[in-house]
Scaffold this motif. Structure first.
Motif, PDB file in Angstrom:
ATOM      1  N   GLU A  40      41.547 -21.839 -51.967  1.00 31.82           N
ATOM      2  CA  GLU A  40      41.050 -22.123 -53.310  1.00 31.82           C
ATOM      3  C   GLU A  40      39.913 -21.203 -53.737  1.00 31.82           C
ATOM      4  O   GLU A  40      39.593 -21.100 -54.922  1.00 31.82           O
ATOM      5  N   ARG A  41      39.295 -20.522 -52.791  1.00 32.88           N
ATOM      6  CA  ARG A  41      38.117 -19.717 -53.120  1.00 32.88           C
ATOM      7  C   ARG A  41      38.511 -18.465 -53.885  1.00 32.88           C
ATOM      8  O   ARG A  41      39.497 -17.804 -53.548  1.00 32.88           O
ATOM      9  N   GLU A  42      37.738 -18.138 -54.882  1.00 26.19           N
ATOM     10  CA  GLU A  42      38.039 -16.992 -55.726  1.00 26.19           C
ATOM     11  C   GLU A  42      37.719 -15.686 -54.983  1.00 26.19           C
ATOM     12  O   GLU A  42      36.606 -15.512 -54.470  1.00 26.19           O
ATOM     13  N   THR A  44      36.427 -12.740 -55.331  1.00 33.23           N
ATOM     14  CA  THR A  44      35.599 -11.819 -56.113  1.00 33.23           C
ATOM     15  C   THR A  44      35.198 -10.620 -55.246  1.00 33.23           C
ATOM     16  O   THR A  44      35.210 -10.705 -54.011  1.00 33.23           O
TER      17      THR A  44
END
Length: 598
Positions: A40-42, A44
C-alpha cells in the motif's frame, strides 16, 4: 583439477547470474522490495532512495555482488531485503525441511521402483524371464501424473475428507507422509522403468548362468543382478536427490511447507537477492555432494571390473516389443484430440458450469461452462507438439554432451541445481515473457538427465570385454564409437527420453500451475489443471480429464519405447542354432564377435 575448476566456474557464474536478476529484468529492486514489504505504500522517489540506501544498492550490481561474496567468505550470507533477518539461519532451516522431505520421498521412490521391478526380478531369479522386456503401462501412468495434482488429491481426500494424515503445515514426521508420496511415486516410477529396462540384460550375463548352474538361490542371483544394474542409474538418482530438494516448489506450495524450493521461489519473485543467492548456492553444493557420493557408490558396486575392462554389456540385441499397445494408445489419443478439435474451446455458457460428463459434453464442463473435451483437444496442439520438440532437442543435446563427460558432468550438476521455476524467471529476465518462455526454461534443463544417463552407460560400455577385444584387433576410436558404443548406448537413452516425454509436458504444466506458463484463455493442459484445481472436490472431472490424457501420453510413450531396441544379428539360412554361433564381423581385416555376445 580441471574438472574442479570448471565446476567452480559454473557455480560462481550461476550465483552471479542470479544476483543480477533485478538488473536483467530492467526493474528497480528498490521498487520490488517496497511492494513486497508493504504493497500500500506509495513508491515516491524519496522512499525508493531510502530503500536503496538501506540495502546498499546505490553502487550498482557489481558492488552488491562483491559485497555479498565478501561476506560469504566470513560465513555471513547477509540480511534479507524483505524481513531484515539473517539469511543463513533461514536458508539452513528451509534446507533442513527440504532434506527431510527429500529423504522420505526418496524412500518412497525406492519402494515404488522395487514394486515395479518385482516381477522381472522374480522371473529372472527363476530363469523364466525369456525375452521379456520392461513393460506394463501402470508405471507409465504413475510417472505421468503431475506431482501437484497427486499432492492436491492426497491433501483433499486423505488429509481433509478422511482425516487420516495432516494435510497442511510442517510440524512433525507425520506431516512428511503425504508430500513425500506426491513426490516419490512419480520419481519411483521413472527409476523403476529405467531399472526394469536393465535387469533382463543382467540376468542374461554369463555370471548369472554360472551362478544358477552352481546351485545359488534365485534370491542371491536377483540381489547380484540389482547390484549389477544400479551403478548405471546412480547418476540419475543423484539428479533426483537435488530435484526433490529444490524442485518440489509446487508440492511445497500445496502443503504449505517452508522448504528450500518455496523459499527460493518467493525470494526470486520478491527479488530478495541475499536469500535467492544463498538458496541457489546451497543447491549447487548439494548437487556436488550428491554427484561425489554417487560416483563413489558406483565404484564400490562395480569393483575392479570397471577399471580392468571386464564387464559384460547390459544392452544386448533383443527382439522389439509388440506394437499392439502403442497403436491402441495412439488411436485413443488421436480420437480424443480429433473430437476435441471439432469443438469450440472458448465458447462460454454460464448455465452449464461444472456439468458432469454427458453425451453433449463427454469430459464435462469447467467453471465457465466451456467444454473440457474441446479444451483438452485444442490444448494438445500446444502441449504435445511443444513437449515432443523439447524432448527431441534434449535427446540430441544429452547424447552429444554425454559423450564428453568431463565437460558435461559439472554442467549437469549446475543445471540440475536450479529449480525449473527459477530457470523460468531467469529466462523471462533475459528473453522476456511470452509463449516461448516456458519452452526455453524446460528445454534448458531437460537434457541433463539424458546426458548423465549417456555418460554412465558409456563409461560401463567402454569397460566391457568385447570393447577390449575390439581394441586389440585394431579398431580405432571412430569405429568403436560408431559401430559398438553408440548402437549400445543410444537405444536405452532414447527409451529414457520417451519415458520423460510426459515429464516434459508436466514441467510445462507445472509452470502453468504456478502462473509462469501459458495464460488464459489458452487451453494448455497445465493451465487447465491450474484453473480447475479449486473445483477438484466439487467437479473432479474438470481435473481428471487433462490428467487422464497426460497419463495416456505416458502409456503411449513407454509402450512405444519397447520397440526401440537393437535387433539381433541375422544368421545365414544354412546355419542351425547349434552350429551357427555368433555372427562375426570384420574389424581391420580380423573377425570379431558382435557387441553383447560373450
Amino acid at each position: 583439477m580441471a574438472g574442479a575448476g570448471w565446476r567452480t566456474f559454473l557455480a560462481v557464474g550461476l550465483v552471479c547470474g542470479v544476483g543480477l536478476l533485478p538488473w536483467l529484468t530492467s526493474t528497480d529492486p528498490a521498487y520490488t522490495v517496497l511492494k513486497a514489504r508493504s504493497a500500500e505504500r506509495e513508491p515516491t522517489p524519496e522512499v525508493l532512495a531510502d530503500i536503496r540506501r538501506q540495502l546498499g544498492i546505490d553502487g550498482g550490481p557489481l558492488h552488491v555482488l562483491t559485497g555479498w561474496l565478501g561476506g560469504l567468505v566470513r560465513g555471513d550470507a547477509g540480511q534479507s531485503w524483505i524481513s531484515g533477518g539473517d539469511v543463513l539461519p533461514d536458508v539452513l532451516r528451509a534446507l533442513g525441511a527440504s532434506l527431510l522431505l527429500m529423504a522420505v520421498a526418496l524412500l518412497v521412490a525406492v519402494l515404488t521402483a522395487g514394486l515395479i521391478c518385482a516381477r522381472t526380478l522374480r522371473l529372472g531369479a527363476r530363469r523364466r524371464l525369456g525375452g521379456r522386456r520392461g513393460g506394463g503401462s501402470a508405471s507409465a501412468v504413475l510417472a505421468s501424473l503431475p506431482e501437484f495434482l497427486v499432492a492436491s488429491v492426497l491433501a483433499t481426500v486423505v488429509g481433509v475428507q478422511l482425516g487420516w494424515l495432516p494435510a497442511l503445515g510442517w510440524y512433525g514426521p507425520q506431516w512428511t507422509v503425504l508430500p513425500a508420496l506426491a513426490l516419490g511415486l512419480p520419481a519411483g516410477a521413472v527409476l523403476g522403468r529405467l531399472l526394469d529396462d536393465l535387469l533382463p540384460g543382467a540376468f542374461g550375463e554369463p555370471w548369472a548362468l554360472a551362478a544358477a548352474a552352481r546351485g545359488l538361490t534365485g534370491r542371491s542371483i536377483a540381489r547380484q543382478a540389482l547390484r549389477r544394474c544400479v551403478p548405471a542409474l546412480l547418476p540419475n538418482l543423484g539428479l533426483f536427490v537435488v530435484g526433490l530438494t529444490g524442485g518440489a516448489v509446487a508440492v511445497e506450495q500445496v502443503f504449505d511447507i517452508p522448504g528450500l524450493g518455496r523459499t527460493t521461489l518467493q525470494a526470486a519473485l520478491a527479488q530478495d537477492l541475499p536469500v535467492l543467492q544463498a538458496g541457489t548456492l546451497a543447491l549447487v553444493l548439494l548437487a556436488a555432494l550428491a554427484t561425489g557420493a554417487t560416483r563413489v557408490a558406483a565404484r564400490l558396486l562395480t569393483g575392479p571390473a570397471l577399471r580392468d575392462g571386464a564387464l559384460s554389456s547390459l544392452h544386448r540385441p533383443a527382439p522389439p516389443a509388440g506394437g499392439v499397445l502403442p497403436l491402441l494408445y495412439g488411436l485413443v489419443l488421436l480420437a480424443v484430440v480429433g473430437l476435441g478439435l471439432a469443438r469450440d474451446p472458448l465458447a462460454l455458457d454460464t448455465g452449464q458450469r461444472l456439468r458432469a460428463p454427458s453425451l453433449d459434453h463427454p469430459f464435462g464442463t469447467d467453471a465457465l461452462g466451456r467444454d473440457l473435451l474441446a479444451r483438452v483437444g485444442h490444448g494438445a496442439l500446444d502441449t504435445l507438439l511443444l513437449a515432443a520438440a523439447i524432448s527431441a532437442a534434449a535427446l540430441l543435446a544429452g547424447v552429444l554432451l554425454g559423450l564428453v563427460p568431463r565437460i558435461s558432468a559439472p554442467l549437469v550438476d549446475t543445471v540440475n541445481a536450479v529449480p525449473p521455476v527459477l530457470v523460468a524467471l531467469l529466462v523471462t529476465a533475459v528473453a522476456g515473457s511470452g509463449a516461448a518462455t516456458p519452452a526455453l526454461a524446460v528445454g534448458a534443463v531437460a537434457w541433463a538427465p539424458l546426458a548423465a544417463h549417456t555418460s554412465s552407460l558409456l563409461r560401463q560400455e567402454r569397460a566391457t570385454l568385447h570393447i577390449t577385444a575390439t581394441k586389440g584387433l585394431g579398431a580405432g576410436r571412430v569405429h568403436l564409437l560408431r559401430y559398438e558404443l553408440l548402437p549400445a548406448v543410444v537405444p536405452p537413452v532414447l527409451r529414457h527420453a520417451l519415458l520423460r516425454l510426459p515429464g516434459v509436458a508436466l514441467a510445462l504444466a507445472s509452470l502453468g500451475f504456478l502462473g509462469l506458463g501459458a495464460q488464459p484463455p489458452s487451453p494448455e493442459w497445465g493451465l487447465l489443471l491450474a484453473e480447475n484445481q479449486p473445483y477438484a472436490e466439487r467437479a473432479p472431472w474438470a481435473v481428471l480429464a487433462p490428467a487422464a490424457v497426460l497419463a495416456l501420453l505416458g502409456a503411449l510413450a513407454v509402450s512405444a519405447a519397447g520397440g526401440l531396441r537393437r535387433r539381433p544379428a541375422k544368421t545365414s539360412p544354412g546355419k542351425t542354432k547349434a552350429a551357427a554361433g555368433p555372427e562375426r564381423r570384420s574389424v581391420a581385416g580380423t573377425e570379431q564377435e558382435p557387441a553383447g555376445v560373450r
